[in-house]
Every structure is written in structure tokens, then in C-alpha cells.
Enzyme design. Structure first.
Site, PDB file in Angstrom:
ATOM      1  N   HIS A 236      21.208 -23.921   1.891  1.00  0.00           N
ATOM      2  CA  HIS A 236      20.366 -22.758   2.182  1.00  0.00           C
ATOM      3  C   HIS A 236      20.849 -21.613   1.315  1.00  0.00           C
ATOM      4  O   HIS A 236      22.054 -21.354   1.244  1.00  0.00           O
ATOM      5  CB  HIS A 236      20.431 -22.384   3.665  1.00  0.00           C
ATOM      6  N   ARG A 285      13.804 -23.513  -2.194  1.00  0.00           N
ATOM      7  CA  ARG A 285      15.218 -23.265  -1.870  1.00  0.00           C
ATOM      8  C   ARG A 285      16.191 -23.676  -2.956  1.00  0.00           C
ATOM      9  O   ARG A 285      17.167 -22.986  -3.211  1.00  0.00           O
ATOM     10  CB  ARG A 285      15.576 -24.038  -0.613  1.00  0.00           C
ATOM     11  N   HIS A 344      23.057 -27.112   4.338  1.00  0.00           N
ATOM     12  CA  HIS A 344      22.087 -26.771   5.379  1.00  0.00           C
ATOM     13  C   HIS A 344      21.305 -27.962   5.920  1.00  0.00           C
ATOM     14  O   HIS A 344      21.156 -28.117   7.122  1.00  0.00           O
ATOM     15  CB  HIS A 344      21.117 -25.749   4.788  1.00  0.00           C
TER      16      HIS A 344
HETATM   17  C1  LIG Z   1      20.686 -22.529  11.272  1.00  0.00           C
HETATM   18  C2  LIG Z   1      19.538 -23.464  11.059  1.00  0.00           C
HETATM   19  C3  LIG Z   1      18.262 -22.950  10.927  1.00  0.00           C
HETATM   20  C4  LIG Z   1      17.177 -23.824  10.754  1.00  0.00           C
HETATM   21  N1  LIG Z   1      15.911 -23.312  10.697  1.00  0.00           N
HETATM   22  C5  LIG Z   1      14.854 -24.164  10.637  1.00  0.00           C
HETATM   23  C6  LIG Z   1      13.519 -23.682  10.722  1.00  0.00           C
HETATM   24  O1  LIG Z   1      13.278 -22.489  10.862  1.00  0.00           O
HETATM   25  N2  LIG Z   1      12.514 -24.597  10.672  1.00  0.00           N
HETATM   26  C7  LIG Z   1      12.727 -25.932  10.532  1.00  0.00           C
HETATM   27  O2  LIG Z   1      11.771 -26.706  10.486  1.00  0.00           O
HETATM   28  N3  LIG Z   1      13.989 -26.412  10.464  1.00  0.00           N
HETATM   29  C8  LIG Z   1      15.039 -25.562  10.525  1.00  0.00           C
HETATM   30  N4  LIG Z   1      16.315 -26.066  10.475  1.00  0.00           N
HETATM   31  C9  LIG Z   1      16.499 -27.508  10.427  1.00  0.00           C
HETATM   32  C10 LIG Z   1      16.186 -28.079  11.800  1.00  0.00           C
HETATM   33  O3  LIG Z   1      16.658 -27.198  12.794  1.00  0.00           O
HETATM   34  C11 LIG Z   1      16.839 -29.434  11.998  1.00  0.00           C
HETATM   35  O4  LIG Z   1      16.580 -30.260  10.898  1.00  0.00           O
HETATM   36  C12 LIG Z   1      16.290 -30.095  13.251  1.00  0.00           C
HETATM   37  O5  LIG Z   1      16.434 -29.237  14.351  1.00  0.00           O
HETATM   38  C13 LIG Z   1      17.026 -31.395  13.496  1.00  0.00           C
HETATM   39  O6  LIG Z   1      16.605 -31.903  14.727  1.00  0.00           O
HETATM   40  P1  LIG Z   1      17.135 -33.306  15.193  1.00  0.00           P
HETATM   41  O7  LIG Z   1      16.506 -33.558  16.509  1.00  0.00           O
HETATM   42  O8  LIG Z   1      16.961 -34.280  14.112  1.00  0.00           O
HETATM   43  O9  LIG Z   1      18.716 -33.090  15.337  1.00  0.00           O
HETATM   44  P2  LIG Z   1      19.589 -32.011  16.113  1.00  0.00           P
HETATM   45  O10 LIG Z   1      18.797 -30.936  16.726  1.00  0.00           O
HETATM   46  O11 LIG Z   1      20.677 -31.604  15.179  1.00  0.00           O
HETATM   47  O12 LIG Z   1      20.202 -32.865  17.285  1.00  0.00           O
HETATM   48  C14 LIG Z   1      21.113 -33.903  17.012  1.00  0.00           C
HETATM   49  C15 LIG Z   1      21.621 -34.406  18.324  1.00  0.00           C
HETATM   50  O13 LIG Z   1      22.368 -35.597  18.167  1.00  0.00           O
HETATM   51  C16 LIG Z   1      23.579 -35.494  18.908  1.00  0.00           C
HETATM   52  N5  LIG Z   1      24.525 -36.439  18.304  1.00  0.00           N
HETATM   53  C17 LIG Z   1      24.986 -36.488  17.037  1.00  0.00           C
HETATM   54  N6  LIG Z   1      25.800 -37.552  16.884  1.00  0.00           N
HETATM   55  C18 LIG Z   1      25.856 -38.189  18.080  1.00  0.00           C
HETATM   56  C19 LIG Z   1      26.526 -39.337  18.572  1.00  0.00           C
HETATM   57  N7  LIG Z   1      27.358 -40.084  17.807  1.00  0.00           N
HETATM   58  N8  LIG Z   1      26.344 -39.702  19.867  1.00  0.00           N
HETATM   59  C20 LIG Z   1      25.556 -38.974  20.696  1.00  0.00           C
HETATM   60  N9  LIG Z   1      24.903 -37.865  20.285  1.00  0.00           N
HETATM   61  C21 LIG Z   1      25.046 -37.482  18.988  1.00  0.00           C
HETATM   62  C22 LIG Z   1      23.927 -34.030  18.810  1.00  0.00           C
HETATM   63  O14 LIG Z   1      24.882 -33.645  19.757  1.00  0.00           O
HETATM   64  C23 LIG Z   1      22.542 -33.426  19.034  1.00  0.00           C
HETATM   65  O15 LIG Z   1      22.185 -33.439  20.395  1.00  0.00           O
HETATM   66  C24 LIG Z   1      17.398 -25.214  10.654  1.00  0.00           C
HETATM   67  C25 LIG Z   1      18.690 -25.717  10.781  1.00  0.00           C
HETATM   68  C26 LIG Z   1      19.752 -24.863  10.983  1.00  0.00           C
HETATM   69  C27 LIG Z   1      21.131 -25.427  11.119  1.00  0.00           C
END
Ligand SMILES: Cc1cc2nc3c(=O)[nH]c(=O)nc-3n(C[C@H](O)[C@H](O)[C@H](O)COP(=O)(O)OP(=O)(O)OC[C@H]3O[C@@H](n4cnc5c(N)ncnc54)[C@H](O)[C@@H]3O)c2cc1C
Length: 533
Positions: A236, A285, A344
Site C-alpha cells: 500500500h 497502487r 498490504h
Molecule cells: C488496513 C487494511 C485496509 C484494507 N482496506 C480495504 C478496503 O477498503 N477495501 C477492500 O476491498 N479491501 C481492503 N483491504 C483488504 C481486505 O480487508 C482483505 O483482503 C479482506 O478483508 C480479507 O478477508 P478474508 O476473509 O480473506 O481474511 P481476513 O479478514 O484476514 O480473515 C482471516 C481469518 O483467518 C483466521 N486464520 C488465519 N489463519 C488461521 C489458522 N491457521 N487457523 C484458524 N484461523 C486462521 C484469522 O484469525 C481471521 O479470522 C484492507 C486490508 C487492510 C489490512
């Protein structure tokens, strides 16, 4: 199983409780499946709750915008590696996914009949819906957790997935988990969905929370799945610079600020992106992050400035950023904000189709851990929450469909846990930060690989920390191998020894697989076909 350990059964085990995992789990539960969500920390510990800018979606009420235009922007950002067919499907499913999320209780900014929209880098139209100003992810996570509670979803917090269990034919039979004390439990299930999020923990400074330790890459590789495009780590452009020698999570300064008029200047007051790209500070980006990195290096400074003082009501519109700035003594409305790039988002990951299906029978993946082909060499801002919503939902439908026929669980193959390389995460992070950030070359990538290997010992991980270290180690080798193989610059993969984009790599995605002896194999596949067997 030995005494003190436990076993239970489910139809579907979802690993992770961010946007992708919870969306999938809720949808599967509503289809009548017995679902268990395991999550290694608190349920809201993933990246989702930190998302600021919003969700990119074409709702059909902005003149001149269309799903086709959204696709064009996604393809342009993705540097030739977006799977256009997959992207078109996912983006077209966006409006229904956002409507579904609103039906679960998520409240977005603006009137319900015409939501407020903002613009982010690489988008040619105002199409990013947001909540709480710059607290979109917090609202998404809140709404999904409340909906899960209402639906009676079983969520095992504090349980880390340590291994996907497979039968003699390689088919998924369940999941092994460890609680905080390292005690093992086994969930027997014909379907496992990985929704473990990102890999920011591979680097010293990242916008990701602590749980982003690439566990899903390691779980998938060890179960026989393939990764693709893992060299494409998006940095980012504007993470808050909180001071020298302070590694760890760097608060994000959302791109939406630039969408609302904030400008980037270097420490001499000059524009950072003038002459670099026609979209200036709103260029994709990778372009902005590279421009900042180069300027920081040229001036020998720690950061550049983001000046948001001209944005109307900036502190009210961006309360999360204002609070992060206030914590380091910066007044967002009056002062320029010190920013620099930070790791990021992982554009690549576990190869899946648009229903989250991997090449391993019984294994699905959705959200940031997966590689559907939507992001190619560089994700378009705010396409990731959308992908988690759409593919999470579709994966649940696909699991329900797959389980509708007669099924039987075989006994998992009882392979005694083999020792695996586990590196010291501080050494690993230093090596990747030095050599696999923005600007890589063959010598640096090889040196980083050697450093990770030298810092590794063979162990059988038991605790969550050991499981994470083992995952980081395998993921680091996968990323370094993929980055070493791509001898060109494309998207967010910048090779200083191969600064040009090479037609040889046009449409070629790197792939990484693990053989039974623990050796990684790097190859290529046609980016348009995703590579799911
Ligand atoms: C600061 C920030 C700002 C962002 N802003 C945006 C935005 O504005 N718009 C956008 O589209 N995207 C944005 N993103 C990206 C987006 O937030 C993420 O890509 C998205 O939320 C990922 O969702 P997910 O469900 O894949 O994983 P996550 O929300 O990261 O959840 C992963 C889960 O897996 C669990 N986990 C991991 N390993 C294990 C394991 N071995 N055993 C059990 N549980 C485990 C974690 O504890 C967590 O609960 C942003 C990211 C960040 C960090």
C-alpha cells in the site's frame, strides 16, 4: 487420538472468520449444512475489520459507470494477468453480494436508496461504497458476526488449523486444529474451506494484523493444492510512518483520502507522481508505491507527506485515519501526514475457480488466501472485500451441491506429523523486507532464500506460534521462488535487474506446488484458465 484430545464432525469446516469465511459459513448454514468455523484468535482479528476505503461495486445508479467499465479498470490494474472471464463473473455478482450483506444488517453511508460512493486509485468512476466514513471493514465484520450469532453458527475461537486431513486418495477428510495450549482436536468433514486471509506477516512492516501469517498457503500446499501469482504482493503506498525502528502493524492511510483531494508531496514539497502516470496520485497502487519508494531512496528520507488539509471535513469523514494520526501527534486537518509503503495485500494465493474450488477434492478457498484470477499482477483497490463476499457465497453453494450426493468419509491417512523447516520469524521478515519488497533482483532473492534456510531448524510444530512460523517459512520459500522465476517487471512485482515487462510472461502465471518430499516446484500456467485441475 490420545487422551485429552477431541474429535467432532461437520459437513463443512470453515477456517477463518473474516468476510470470506463468515459469508461462506452463513450461506452454508442457511442451506442446512452443519458448519463449524475455526478461527485462531478472536473472531474479528483478521484484516476485514481494518478495511477502510470500502467495497467496489457497480450498483447501476451512477451515470456512465457499468460492470464492463469496472472490468476494464480491473484488467488495466492487473497488468495482463487478470483472468477476464473470472473477473467478469465476480464483478457482475457484486450488486447481489452487497445486497445480501445489507440484508444481513450491514449499514453503508448515505441514503439507503442511493448509497454514498467514493473513488479510489485506478477506478474511472465513483463506485466504492463505504461505512462509518473510513470504517467499512469494521461494519462488515460486525454485521456478519451478529448475523452468525443469530443463525446459531458454531465459531471455535482460539483454535488454529494445523493440518488439512486427507484420505489415501488425497480427498479431504477434515481438519486438525490446535487450541492455545497446543492441544489437538480433529474435525471430521468432507469439505474444508480455507478463508485464512493474507500474508503481511512475511514482512517487517505491514498494514495486516498479527494473524496474517500465510497459514492458508501452507495448509493448501501440504494438502496438495497449487498456489499461483504469489510473487505479487501489493504494497500500500500510504501506510502511516510512525517512527524509525518501529516494525509491525502500520496503520493505513486510506487511498480514498487521495480520491477526495489529498496530495502526495516529497520532503522538498514537490509532487511525487507528476509525470509518472496520467492519473497522478490516483494512479494504480503499484505505480504510486513504486514512485514513493524511488523518491524516498533518492532523497534518503524515511517517508513522504500526504497533505489532506484541503479535504473538507476531513477528520469527520475519515475518523479512523484521524485517530491514528492523533496517536502520533499529527492533526489530519492541519498537518501533512508522514507516509510510506507497507506490505498490504496478496494478489496471488491458492488456485481456485470462481466457486472457490481448488484442485484437491473437498478443499475450497475464498478471500485473500485464494487466487481466482480477479487481481492478476495487481489488485484494483476495494475489489477484495467484494471478492470475499462473492466467492464466499458461491463456495458455500458449491459445497452444498457437492455434498448433495451420497458421500462417505474415509479414515484420514495416519501419517505421523513429519518435522518441517521452521525459521525464526524475525530473520525471515528481515530477509524478505530487504530483498522481496518493492524492487527485487536475482541476487537478493537468492540471498533471502539462503537466509531463511540458514535460520530454519526441522521441527514438529505444536503451538500456534510454531504452526505460524512453519507456515511463514514455507510461504517465504514459495514467494521467493515465484519472484525469482519471473524475470520481468509487472504489476506489483518490480525486478530491478529486469526493469521491463517481457512479452514472454504476458498471460503466464507462476505456480508453486509441494511434492511429498517437501520440495517446492515452480512452474507456469495460462493466467486465463486459472489452472484448477
Ligand atoms: C488496513 C487494511 C485496509 C484494507 N482496506 C480495504 C478496503 O477498503 N477495501 C477492500 O476491498 N479491501 C481492503 N483491504 C483488504 C481486505 O480487508 C482483505 O483482503 C479482506 O478483508 C480479507 O478477508 P478474508 O476473509 O480473506 O481474511 P481476513 O479478514 O484476514 O480473515 C482471516 C481469518 O483467518 C483466521 N486464520 C488465519 N489463519 C488461521 C489458522 N491457521 N487457523 C484458524 N484461523 C486462521 C484469522 O484469525 C481471521 O479470522 C484492507 C486490508 C487492510 C489490512
Amino acid at each position: 487420538m490420545s487422551a485429552g484430545e477431541w474429535e467432532t464432525t461437520a459437513d463443512l469446516v470453515v477456517v477463518g472468520s473474516g468476510v470470506a469465511g463468515l459469508t461462506a459459513a452463513l450461506a452454508a448454514r442457511r442451506r442446512g449444512l452443519r458448519v463449524v468455523v475455526v478461527t485462531k484468535d478472536a473472531p474479528d482479528a483478521g484484516s476485514t475489520r481494518w478495511a477502510q476505503g470500502g467495497i467496489a461495486v457497480v450498483l447501476g445508479d451512477i451515470a456512465g459507470d457499468s460492470v464492463d467499465t469496472h472490468l476494464t479498470d480491473t484488467l488495466a490494474a492487473g497488468g495482463g494477468l487478470v483472468d477476464a472471464g473470472a473477473a467478469a463473473e465476480i464483478l457482475a455478482a457484486g450488486p447481489a453480494a452487497v445486497a445480501g450483506l445489507r440484508a444481513e444488517g450491514a449499514v453503508f453511508d448515505g441514503p439507503a436508496a442511493r448509497l454514498a460512493r467514493t473513488r479510489e486509485g485506478g477506478h474511472s468512476a465513483l463506485r466504492v461504497v463505504h461505512a462509518g466514513g473510513d470504517a467499512t471493514g469494521a461494519e462488515v465484520e460486525r454485521a456478519l458476526l451478529v448475523a452468525g450469532d443469530r443463525a446459531g453458527l458454531t465459531v471455535l475461537a482460539g483454535h488454529a488449523a494445523s493440518s488439512v486431513l486427507t484420505g489415501p486418495d488425497g480427498t479431504v477428510q477434515g481438519l486438525e486444529v490446535r487450541d492455545a495450549d497446543g492441544r489437538a482436536g480433529r474435525l471430521a468433514a468432507p469439505a474444508v474451506l480455507l478463508a485464512t486471509g493474507g500474508v503481511g506477516g512475511l514482512y517487517e512492516t505491514t498494514t495486516n494484523p498479527d494473524v496474517a501469517t500465510a497459514d492458508g498457503w501452507a495448509l493448501a500446499l501440504r494438502a496438495g493444492a497449487t498456489l499461483a501469482d504469489v510473487e505479487f504482493v501489493q504494497f500500500h503506498p500510504t501506510a502511516l510512518f510512525t517512527g524509525r525502528g518501529r516494525p509491525g502493524r502500520a496503520p493505513l492511510v486510506t487511498e480514498a483520502l487521495r480520491g477526495e483531494g489529498a496530495v502526495l508531496r516529497d520532503t522538498t514539497g514537490a509532487s511525487v507522481t507528476a509525470g509518472v502516470h496520467p492519473l497522478g496520485d490516483l494512479a494504480p497502487r503499484d505505480v504510486v508505491a513504486t514512485a514513493i519508494t524511488r523518491r524516498i531512496a533518492a532523497l534518503g528520507v524515511d517517508h513522504v507527506w500526504l497533505d489532506a488539509t484541503g479535504v473538507p471535513d476531513v477528520a469527520a469523514r475519515f475518523p479512523t485515519v484521524a485517530a491514528s494520526c492523533a496517536a502520533i501527534g499529527v492533526d489530519l486537518a492541519r498537518d501533512p501526514v508522514p507516509v510510506r509503503p507497507a506490505a498490504h495485500y496478496s494478489c496471488g494465493g491458492v488456485v481456485t475457480d470462481t466457486h472457490g474450488r481448488t484442485g484437491v477434492p473437498g478443499l475450497w478457498a475464498a478471500g485473500e488466501v485464494a487466487r481466482t484470477g480477479l487481481h492478476g499482477a495487481n489488485r484494483l483497490a476495494s475489489n477484495s472485500l467484494l471478492e470475499g463476499l462473492v466467492v464466499g457465497r458461491r463456495a458455500a453453494d458449491d459445497v452444498a451441491w457437492a455434498l448433495a450426493g451420497p458421500r462417505r468419509l474415509a479414515e484420514p491417512t495416519e501419517t505421523p506429523a513429519r518435522p518441517v523447516p521452521v525459521a525464526d520469524r524475525a530473520v525471515l521478515r528481515a530477509a524478505l523486507t530487504r530483498s522481496a519488497g518493492i524492487g527485487r533482483d536475482a541476487a537478493g532473492l537468492a540471498a533471502a532464500s539462503d537466509a531463511v534456510e540458514a535460520a530454519s531448524t526441522l521441527r514438529r510444530p505444536v503451538t500456534r506460534a510454531e504452526t505460524e512460523d512453519a507456515a511463514l517459512t514455507l510461504a517465504a520459500h514459495a514467494l521467493l521462488a515465484a519472484a525469482g522465476s519471473r524475470t520481468e517487471t509487472r504489476g506489483c512485482h518490480v525486478r530491478t535487474d529486469h526493469p521491463a515487462t517481457d512479452d514472454h510472461w504476458q498471460r503466464a502465471s507462476s505456480t508453486v506446488a509441494l511434492d511429498p518430499d517437501g520440495r517446492l516446484h515452480v512452474g507456469t500456467t495460462d493466467a486465463r484458465h486459472g489452472g484448477v485441475a
